[in-house]
Scaffold this active site. Structure first.
Site, PDB file in Angstrom:
ATOM      1  N   GLY A   8       0.834  -1.114  -0.236  1.00  0.00           N
ATOM      2  CA  GLY A   8      -0.087   0.172   0.199  1.00  0.00           C
ATOM      3  C   GLY A   8       0.806   1.287  -0.065  1.00  0.00           C
ATOM      4  O   GLY A   8       1.997   1.173   0.477  1.00  0.00           O
ATOM      5  N   PRO A   9       0.311   2.447  -0.386  1.00  0.00           N
ATOM      6  CA  PRO A   9       1.077   3.679  -0.321  1.00  0.00           C
ATOM      7  C   PRO A   9       1.190   4.122   0.970  1.00  0.00           C
ATOM      8  O   PRO A   9       0.815   3.469   2.098  1.00  0.00           O
ATOM      9  CB  PRO A   9       0.029   4.566  -1.003  1.00  0.00           C
ATOM     10  CG  PRO A   9      -1.317   4.290  -0.887  1.00  0.00           C
ATOM     11  CD  PRO A   9      -0.978   2.561  -0.765  1.00  0.00           C
ATOM     12  N   PRO A  10       2.011   4.879   1.317  1.00  0.00           N
ATOM     13  CA  PRO A  10       2.605   5.425   2.535  1.00  0.00           C
ATOM     14  C   PRO A  10       1.573   6.253   3.175  1.00  0.00           C
ATOM     15  O   PRO A  10       0.835   6.744   2.573  1.00  0.00           O
ATOM     16  CB  PRO A  10       3.921   6.459   2.243  1.00  0.00           C
ATOM     17  CG  PRO A  10       3.417   6.839   0.843  1.00  0.00           C
ATOM     18  CD  PRO A  10       2.970   5.673   0.172  1.00  0.00           C
ATOM     19  N   GLY A  11       1.451   6.267   4.342  1.00  0.00           N
ATOM     20  CA  GLY A  11       0.456   7.063   5.282  1.00  0.00           C
ATOM     21  C   GLY A  11      -1.048   6.388   5.196  1.00  0.00           C
ATOM     22  O   GLY A  11      -1.765   7.274   5.363  1.00  0.00           O
ATOM     23  N   VAL A  12      -1.271   5.387   4.965  1.00  0.00           N
ATOM     24  CA  VAL A  12      -2.544   4.659   5.131  1.00  0.00           C
ATOM     25  C   VAL A  12      -2.947   3.718   6.091  1.00  0.00           C
ATOM     26  O   VAL A  12      -4.041   3.303   6.178  1.00  0.00           O
ATOM     27  CB  VAL A  12      -3.073   4.072   3.615  1.00  0.00           C
ATOM     28  CG1 VAL A  12      -2.820   4.748   2.360  1.00  0.00           C
ATOM     29  CG2 VAL A  12      -2.034   2.593   3.286  1.00  0.00           C
ATOM     30  N   SER A  33      -0.078   1.054 -20.531  1.00  0.00           N
ATOM     31  CA  SER A  33      -1.384   0.994 -20.288  1.00  0.00           C
ATOM     32  C   SER A  33      -2.193   2.511 -20.690  1.00  0.00           C
ATOM     33  O   SER A  33      -3.359   2.494 -20.423  1.00  0.00           O
ATOM     34  CB  SER A  33      -1.652   1.260 -18.630  1.00  0.00           C
ATOM     35  OG  SER A  33      -0.840   2.360 -17.903  1.00  0.00           O
ATOM     36  N   LYS A  72      -5.705   2.703  -9.690  1.00  0.00           N
ATOM     37  CA  LYS A  72      -6.171   3.690 -10.720  1.00  0.00           C
ATOM     38  C   LYS A  72      -7.668   4.134 -10.862  1.00  0.00           C
ATOM     39  O   LYS A  72      -7.883   5.352 -11.039  1.00  0.00           O
ATOM     40  CB  LYS A  72      -6.031   2.981 -12.340  1.00  0.00           C
ATOM     41  CG  LYS A  72      -4.564   2.809 -12.746  1.00  0.00           C
ATOM     42  CD  LYS A  72      -4.579   1.929 -13.833  1.00  0.00           C
ATOM     43  CE  LYS A  72      -2.958   1.777 -14.393  1.00  0.00           C
ATOM     44  NZ  LYS A  72      -2.874   1.156 -15.685  1.00  0.00           N
TER      45      LYS A  72
END
Length: 652
Positions: free
Chosen positions: A224-228, A563, A606
């Site tokens: 996951g992305p940072p800070g979640v 993509s 996305k």
């Protein structure tokens, strides 16, 4: 004395007297010989007295009397007869109680010589023993004094310790420092304490709990992305599953947290904070008592500290590959093995706990939870094969707003209605949102120290300007149509974003047209443009070699992968045919030269990125339909197979 006895023995023969009497020697000569004999008898008595005196000095008078009594010789030594006294001497010297015939006068000189030899040997032995005893006593006294000094030193250490006036002054300073305490850090105050406080991750959180609240918990990797909230989720998940009846975690189960980027170790295993190491006594910091005896001491690592609980490694994708492989071995064995060239299993001085650690290893039965912002393909395949994988979602604006409101309650602050929305426009990380709110909270406190805290939007904007932040959504959907322009989708580090693609077509010299694309867009994106020319020619019959085609990614972003192929083809088609495209739709998917829309990665990210930009509809490859997050709300996802289907939905 021995010389006197020899002299006496030579002179005291009885034969000369008998010979003188038998040969009618003059009476004066006979008398002279008798006088010599009387003198010899007196000399014997003197010699016996001298020997008794030596015995008294050797044994002591009391011990001599006791010895004579025991040997039944007391009457002999008290006798006036030289023969009996000589016999008493003989019994005492030889320590022989046997009754023997009294010696004749002829035997007395020889017996006295033998007694003298024995007594001389005893005295000599006593002298040697006295010297040895004195040497031993001196050594014992010396050792005793050293021992007393050591005991005194030990008692002084125990009673007074190693402290002096200077060290006690420093101790007092430290104690005074301990009395001064600031408030808890804001990170501790705002840290989630329950599952319900993990915002925006309801579905991933459910799967995380499901993998732990079972008799057979799994090792887990959280992407996951940072800070979640990956770290906070792991921590509160352990506390939650401790209460589950099926959970193997005890109430005291530890949660050990470490950052994979900071794990440093020595390939020789001299130091290894993760797995543990052996402190060899020669040059390592072993205990003093072990170092003096040359015994190595194993030091347990974090894997043993986490025994029975969870070892959480943040940024596990940044770990040293060799150290990671060693960790995988521990996951299999559930123990850590120790080795040392200094360890002797037959040494009786080795403590039992050290022997047990070397022979059986240290227990390390824990559940590994790793967190990473890397793409799964970048992680060690062996690690992934041992772990269940959970993907945390990027946070939506409404999630950020919820986090801000929740943090304000914990801080005891009131917010203007616009504050959560303003913050959600500038950040997509919960941690960063809390930082902005905390800064605005501090600014309000500073300006109005006596009033109840009210965080206003203008103070938030001041913080944002001070931090040089800009809204992270630069491309927003619109309810209109534009020619040659379409919204594509990209993803980086589990964060989806909207890409604005535009194209323009000019008539060119026949067969000598050019196609130009951003140099920074990436080689695969440029290849997608050439695939687009084949698709457009098959649909329209137009050869783009007769036109000058310019394709641009607004902002010059790099497109990682193919993509954007379908979106690029739509932009070129719209510019060529002068047909507007919808601006509230976003497209992702690779385009093949036959006009098929092929699957791509990062679909979930996305879609979340499109939602944040206000997009109403997302076109994705049909083969990616299974990647659409469940329970999706606020956006329509349409799977497509061909470029013709994309045209049907994208044309305005």
């Amino acid at each position: 004395m021995k010389g006197l006895l020899n002299h006496w023995f030579k002179k005291n023969e009885t034969e000369p007297i008998q010979e003188a009497e038998e040969t009618n020697q003059p009476s004066s000569q006979v008398e002279e010989l008798k006088e010599d004999v009387r003198n010899s008898h007196e000399q014997w008595h003197h010699e016996v007295d001298a020997l008794y005196s030596l015995l008294v000095n050797y044994y002591g008078s009391d011990k001599l009397v006791l010895k004579a009594t025991r040997l039944e010789a007391i009457h002999l030594i008290q006798s006036d007869t030289i023969g009996e006294r000589t016999a008493g001497l003989l019994k005492i010297i030889l320590d022989d109680p046997t009754d023997r015939p009294l010696p004749s006068e002829e035997e007395i000189p020889q017996l006295l010589m033998e007694i003298e030899d024995h007594l001389a040997e005893l005295i000599a032995r006593r002298a040697v023993e006295d010297r040895l005893d004195k040497a031993v006593a001196d050594k014992m006294q010396e050792r005793h004094e050293d021992y007393v000094k050591e005991i005194k030193s030990q008692l002084l250490k125990e009673n007074s310790g190693p402290d002096n006036a200077q060290t006690l002054k420093k101790l007092a300073h430290i104690e005074k420092m301990n009395l001064v305490k600031l408030a808890s850090s804001v990170a501790e105050v705002l840290r989630p304490q329950a599952v319900e406080e993990i915002i925006g991750q309801e579905v991933p959180m459910q799967f995380l709990l499901a993998k732990l609240a079972t008799p057979y918990p799994q090792h887990i990797i959280i992407y996951g992305p940072p800070g979640v909230g990956k770290t906070s989720a792991a921590r509160v998940a352990l506390e939650a599953v401790k209460k589950n009846v099926n959970s193997p975690f005890a109430e005291s189960a530890p949660f050990v947290e470490v950052d994979g980027t900071t794990l440093r170790w020595d390939p020789r295993d001299v130091t290894n904070p993760l797995l543990g190491s052996v402190h060899d006594p020669i040059y390592q910091g072993a205990k003093r008592d072990l170092a003096e005896t040359g015994i190595p001491e194993p030091k347990l690592g974090l894997v043993s500290d986490a025994h029975g609980g969870i070892l959480f490694i943040d940024e596990i994708g940044e770990m040293d590959p060799v150290l990671l492989n060693k960790l995988l071995k521990v996951l299999e064995d559930k123990r850590v093995a120790f080795e040392s060239a200094y360890y002797d299993p037959n040494d009786p001085q080795v403590p039992l706990y050290i022997k047990k650690l070397f022979e059986e290893g240290a227990p390390a039965d824990f559940v590994l939870i790793g967190a990473t912002t890397r793409d799964p393909r970048e992680l060690n395949p062996a690690l992934r094969s041992r772990c269940g994988e959970i993907y945390f979602n990027p946070l939506e604006p409404r999630d950020i707003q919820h986090i801000v409101s929740q943090a304000a309650q914990k801080l005891g602050a009131n917010l203007e209605a616009k504050v959560p929305e303003v913050i959600s426009e500038y950040v997509f990380e919960g941690r960063k949102a809390n930082t902005i709110l905390t800064d605005a909270y501090g600014l309000s406190r500073y300006r109005h120290p006596e009033q109840e805290v009210l965080v206003k939007a203008e103070e938030v904007y001041e913080v944002l300007r001070s931090a040089r932040l800009t809204p992270y959504i630069s491309h927003k959907a619109a309810d209109r149509g534009e020619t040659g322009k379409i919204l594509g989708l990209g993803v980086h580090g589990f964060v989806g974003s909207v890409l604005e693609l535009e194209a323009i077509v000019f008539p060119g010299r026949e067969g000598k047209g050019t196609i130009r694309f951003n140099e920074t867009a990436g080689s695969m994106a440029r290849d997608a443009v050439f695939n687009a020319t084949a698709v457009i020619r098959s649909l329209t019959g137009e050869d783009l070699k007769d036109y000058d085609v310019h394709v641009n990614v607004v902002g010059g972003g790099n497109i990682d992968g193919p993509s954007a192929g379908c979106a690029t083809t739509l932009a070129i088609y719209s510019a060529l045919k002068n047909i507007p495209l919808r601006q509230d739709i976003a497209v992702t998917g690779e385009i093949s030269i036959q006009g098929r829309v092929r699957p791509v990665g990062g679909i979930a990210e996305k879609i979340f990125g499109a939602k944040q930009a206000g997009v109403k509809t997302v076109l994705i490859p049909k083969e990616n339909q299974a990647d659409v997050p469940s329970g999706l709300q606020g956006i329509q996802v349409i799977p497509i197979e061909t470029f013709r289907e994309a045209l049907e939905h994208a044309l305005f």
